[in-house]
Design an enzyme around this catalytic site. Structure first.
Site, PDB file in Angstrom:
ATOM      1  N   SER A 151      -8.743  21.358 -30.424  1.00  0.00           N
ATOM      2  CA  SER A 151      -9.511  22.017 -31.478  1.00  0.00           C
ATOM      3  C   SER A 151     -10.885  21.374 -31.565  1.00  0.00           C
ATOM      4  CB  SER A 151      -8.794  21.861 -32.821  1.00  0.00           C
ATOM      5  OG  SER A 151      -9.656  22.248 -33.872  1.00  0.00           O
TER       6      SER A 151
ATOM      7  N   TYR B 213      -4.791  15.874 -37.928  1.00  0.00           N
ATOM      8  CA  TYR B 213      -4.931  17.006 -37.006  1.00  0.00           C
ATOM      9  C   TYR B 213      -6.011  16.716 -35.957  1.00  0.00           C
ATOM     10  CZ  TYR B 213      -5.961  21.896 -35.675  1.00  0.00           C
ATOM     11  OH  TYR B 213      -6.185  23.059 -34.997  1.00  0.00           O
TER      12      TYR B 213
ATOM     13  N   LYS C  80      -5.505  16.254 -31.923  1.00  0.00           N
ATOM     14  CA  LYS C  80      -6.209  17.144 -30.996  1.00  0.00           C
ATOM     15  C   LYS C  80      -7.084  16.345 -30.027  1.00  0.00           C
ATOM     16  CE  LYS C  80      -4.700  21.195 -32.260  1.00  0.00           C
ATOM     17  NZ  LYS C  80      -3.628  21.807 -31.434  1.00  0.00           N
TER      18      LYS C  80
END
Ligand code: NAI
Length: 313
Positions: A156, A168, A172
């Protein structure tokens, strides 16, 4: 005019994780439409990763079958190593082989420091990083034996600086290191490993509880329409195709734009004096250290080493 002949996946078997909704669903539909037999994996939980529901995976399988394709549902949790092994066994049991793994499943637990706690980190790493690791590792021996495989990971642009979704962004970022390094091991085995960074309106963007970014609820309908999931899948499907020799790259896709994301290095400042460089030297040469002109994009760690230490050759 499009000069490229239709790219098909007849005879190929694909696993798509998190394919019951959002981007994974779009990837699975496209691969199946082009002839792949698809294992539609989805645990069916909330966007934060809680609960489970067989509905999403089953619905996508019904959709594929209704369109004349072949697919089977799998509701294993890729957040556990056993789940990943069981998922790969579903592909072997149902279809006898495995050619493509699209590691797509994901959760999102918005929090920064100090609220982002150990549980947040572990759950996020479990699904995004360990899920990709274990699923790929379980599929690897089959790919190695057949001398062929296509692996896609999902990163991402959030890792560029998404402070309120810290775990997150961390997971990633780790996936990029995984992708680039596994690609080196994969190259001589006929396996290719690449990473996609999607950009699309899906369930995680449909929440009003994110303080710093515009959510889909606040976007106008035209913008939401322009960011549909099927606008990402052509890139994923290309990276999954046998004609694709790209390896270890990161491709960005969404809203009809397709781009390459690469890691560049500045040539930097080289101290060619006799002494040991000082802190003050670093400060004095800060602009040179950061000057992007003449930047280079190494093909790998050894290429980087050869360039960074070229003066020692
Ligand atoms: P989504 O929430 O619509 O879909 C994710 C799917 O993964 C869900 O159906 C969910 O049930 C499934 N899933 C979650 N945990 C699972 C587990 N442990 N085992 C099996 N299935 C599980 O979200 P979206 O946007 O489609 O996300 C797909 C991937 O794309 C994720 O990895 C996400 O981080 C990534 N991504 C999406 C972006 C976007 O713009 N939508 C941007 C950057 C990355």
């Amino acid at each position: 005019m499009n000069a490229t002949p239709d790219l098909r996946f007849d005879g190929r078997v694909a696993i798509v994780t998190g394919a019951g909704r959002g981007l994974g669903r779009a990837h699975a539909l496209l691969l199946a439409e082009r002839g792949a037999r698809v294992v539609v994996n989805d645990l069916g939980g909330s966007k934060e990763g809680e609960g489970s529901d067989a509905g999403p995976a089953n619905d996508v399988v019904s959709e594929i079958v209704a369109a004349g394709g072949m697919a089977v549902a799998d509701t294993n949790n890729v957040g556990s190593e056993e789940g990943c092994h069981a998922l790969v066994q579903t592909a072997i049991r149902e279809f006898g082989r495995i050619d493509i793994v699209v590691n797509n499943a994901g959760i999102s637990r918005w929090a920064t420091f100090p609220e982002a706690d150990a549980e947040n980190l572990e759950l996020t790493l479990d699904v995004h990083l360990r899920g990709t690791w274990h699923t790929t590792r379980a599929a690897w021996p089959y790919m190695e034996q057949q001398g062929y495989g296509r692996i896609i990971t999902t990163t991402s642009t959030g890792m560029l600086g998404l402070s309120d979704n810290l775990a997150y962004a961390t997971a990633k970022g780790a996936l990029i290191g995984f992708t680039r390094s596994l690609a080196v091991a994969a190259a001589p085995k006929g396996i290719r490993v690449n990473c996609v960074a999607p950009n699309s309106v899906t369930r995680p963007s449909l929440s009003a509880d994110k303080p710093n970014i515009v959510t889909a609820n606040q976007m106008d309908a035209a913008r939401v329409q322009a960011m549909q999931t099927d606008l990402v899948s052509p890139m994923v499907a290309y990276l999954a195709h046998e004609s694709c020799e790209v390896n270890g790259e990161i491709l960005v896709a969404g809203a009809k734009r397709f781009a390459r994301w690469f890691m560049g290095f500045t040539p930097g400042w080289l101290d060619d004096g006799y002494g040991v460089p000082t802190i003050e030297d670093v400060v004095t040469h800060w602009d040179e250290i950061n000057d992007e002109s003449g930047y280079y994009v190494p093909t790998g760690t050894y290429d980087w080493g050869a360039r960074f230490m070229a003066h020692l050759a």
